[in-house]
Design an enzyme around this catalytic site. Sequence first.
Site, mmCIF file in Angstrom:
data_model
loop_
_atom_site.group_PDB
_atom_site.id
_atom_site.type_symbol
_atom_site.label_atom_id
_atom_site.label_comp_id
_atom_site.label_asym_id
_atom_site.label_seq_id
_atom_site.Cartn_x
_atom_site.Cartn_y
_atom_site.Cartn_z
ATOM 1 N N ARG A 285 -5.329 2.712 -16.104
ATOM 2 C CA ARG A 285 -5.540 3.359 -14.957
ATOM 3 C C ARG A 285 -6.066 4.992 -15.067
ATOM 4 O O ARG A 285 -6.873 5.413 -14.228
ATOM 5 C CB ARG A 285 -4.219 3.303 -14.143
ATOM 6 C CG ARG A 285 -3.537 2.229 -13.853
ATOM 7 C CD ARG A 285 -2.182 2.436 -12.845
ATOM 8 N NE ARG A 285 -2.608 2.853 -11.740
ATOM 9 C CZ ARG A 285 -2.540 3.965 -10.980
ATOM 10 N NH1 ARG A 285 -1.909 4.951 -12.075
ATOM 11 N NH2 ARG A 285 -2.724 4.401 -10.072
ATOM 12 N N CYS B 284 -12.701 2.690 -29.106
ATOM 13 C CA CYS B 284 -13.929 3.505 -29.335
ATOM 14 C C CYS B 284 -14.657 3.874 -28.247
ATOM 15 O O CYS B 284 -15.659 3.140 -27.885
ATOM 16 C CB CYS B 284 -14.701 2.831 -30.535
ATOM 17 S SG CYS B 284 -13.840 2.453 -31.802
ATOM 18 N N GLU B 285 -14.210 4.521 -27.178
ATOM 19 C CA GLU B 285 -14.738 4.903 -25.976
ATOM 20 C C GLU B 285 -14.211 6.186 -25.600
ATOM 21 O O GLU B 285 -12.911 6.734 -25.832
ATOM 22 C CB GLU B 285 -14.209 4.058 -24.834
ATOM 23 C CG GLU B 285 -14.548 2.767 -24.857
ATOM 24 C CD GLU B 285 -15.705 2.350 -24.110
ATOM 25 O OE1 GLU B 285 -16.389 3.072 -23.647
ATOM 26 O OE2 GLU B 285 -16.065 0.908 -24.208
ATOM 27 N N GLY C 258 0.900 -1.105 -0.132
ATOM 28 C CA GLY C 258 0.069 -0.035 0.184
ATOM 29 C C GLY C 258 0.895 1.305 0.009
ATOM 30 O O GLY C 258 0.247 2.344 -0.220
HETATM 31 C C1 LIG Z 1 -2.688 -5.086 -3.931
HETATM 32 C C2 LIG Z 1 -2.231 -5.970 -2.762
HETATM 33 C C3 LIG Z 1 -0.970 -5.608 -2.233
HETATM 34 C C4 LIG Z 1 -0.095 -4.530 -2.961
HETATM 35 O O1 LIG Z 1 -0.594 -3.346 -2.915
HETATM 36 P P1 LIG Z 1 0.393 -1.973 -3.322
HETATM 37 O O2 LIG Z 1 -0.503 -0.880 -3.150
HETATM 38 O O3 LIG Z 1 0.678 -2.250 -4.720
HETATM 39 O O4 LIG Z 1 1.675 -2.188 -2.530
HETATM 40 C C5 LIG Z 1 -0.633 -6.052 -1.094
HETATM 41 N N1 LIG Z 1 -1.176 -6.882 -0.445
HETATM 42 C C6 LIG Z 1 -2.682 -7.366 -0.970
HETATM 43 C C7 LIG Z 1 -3.290 -8.396 -0.062
HETATM 44 C C8 LIG Z 1 -3.160 -6.647 -1.867
HETATM 45 O O5 LIG Z 1 -4.325 -7.133 -2.295
#
Ligand SMILES: *Cc1c(COP(=O)(O)O)cnc(C)c1O
Length: 418
Positions: free
Chosen positions: A312, A342-343, A239
């Site tokens: 993204r 085509c969007e 995360g």
């Molecule tokens: C997606 C995910 C990650 C990685 O998340 P990042 O934001 O890319 O670091 C790690 N653990 C789990 C369980 C995830 O679903």
Amino acid sequence: MHDFKFKKNELYCEDVKVADVAKAVGTPFYLYSHNTLVDHLTKIQKAFAAVNPTVCFAMKSNGNLGVLKTLANYGAGFDIVSMGELKKAMKIGADPKKIVFASVGKTEEEIAIAIKTGILFFNVESVPELEEINRIAKKMGKVAPVALRINPDVAAATHNHITTGTLKNKFGIDLASTKKLLKEQKKFKNIKISGLHIHIGSQIVTSAPFIAAIKKVIEFLESLRSEGIHIGYLDIGGGMGIIYKDENPQTAQNYANAILPYLLKTGLKIVMEPGRFIVGNAGIFVTKVLYLKDNGFKKFLIVDGGMNDLIRPSLYGAYHEIVPVKTTTAKTVKADVVGPICESGDFLGKERDLPALKKGELLAVMSAGAYGYVMSSNYNVRCRVPEVLVKGKEFAVTKKRETYYDLLKGETVPGFLK
Ligand SMILES: *Cc1c(COP(=O)(O)O)cnc(C)c1O
């Protein structure tokens, strides 16, 4: 840090001219930097050295074999979410004892193969899933190691679609049920509950949500301890946010400084699951200008890469910096950079100030290493693009461009229509 730099107005990846790769493989394509991957991984390993974590790269962010092998060579394990990802990990010779398996919907086949492979643990997301793993392990005469993914119910201050740690989300088990499971773990004879797991969301740029979550975990661990329940591992998920535009994300060291005291306090073995932090800025998407269209109201730079290649911007409204691979003119235009799909939602960037580029010139969409190629599709019956890895002066295609043969493989017109 990343290793995509301009030298004399020309973009390089490490010591390779991006334009030379385009000449060799055509456009569009993804390009990854080996040194950048290694730099990001080692930054985490160094910052968290005090707890010597097992760093399991979240393969869902980038499953390229060259990327995976690079990271494995420097000690990474993998956080996987499907059998396909397990196959990839095995293909590059990953150590099963550094593999953790998340996903709210693991199938019997996936569970059985992961048990057989001998992974570190499953990150279990619900009670029925735990029962299912127990049943399958019993059938195989094995004991399956698991970590319970707890839902700490904290908001991660990120995009709605990428926050995962509140009770509104489908992920994890609430604290009360987790405690109940731990108390009743003897009921699950073929399960060993090795740890707890949290993952509160993605692209989180401050340490506050992580601290809020870890504090809840510590409180919870203390209440478990007071009831004589002990576990071995704490998996703190991924995360960590990165710079796409003007974010000021915590560095690995800042993050470590903020949460190491808490992690040390747990005394548990630590697993981390970074994805985006390692690979996000280690990759770019390169596309070619097809047309410059001016409808009198607005200008559009129409390029050969679209939302099927990099979703993204369309999916999350995500911002990616877009730069010309060669800066040839000083004159700028303001234009939307759009693909051929085509969007109306097919854009890579809106209202960008770019040099007045001509047909055939190349653009680099920066920070496209995470959730780029892996989310690409064949929408509009387009071939998936190649992926290329650079290391120093060398580069290699690690995944080929699809061909029209690949696209039509497995498709038939039913006999009753003939
Ligand atoms: C997606 C995910 C990650 C990685 O998340 P990042 O934001 O890319 O670091 C790690 N653990 C789990 C369980 C995830 O679903």
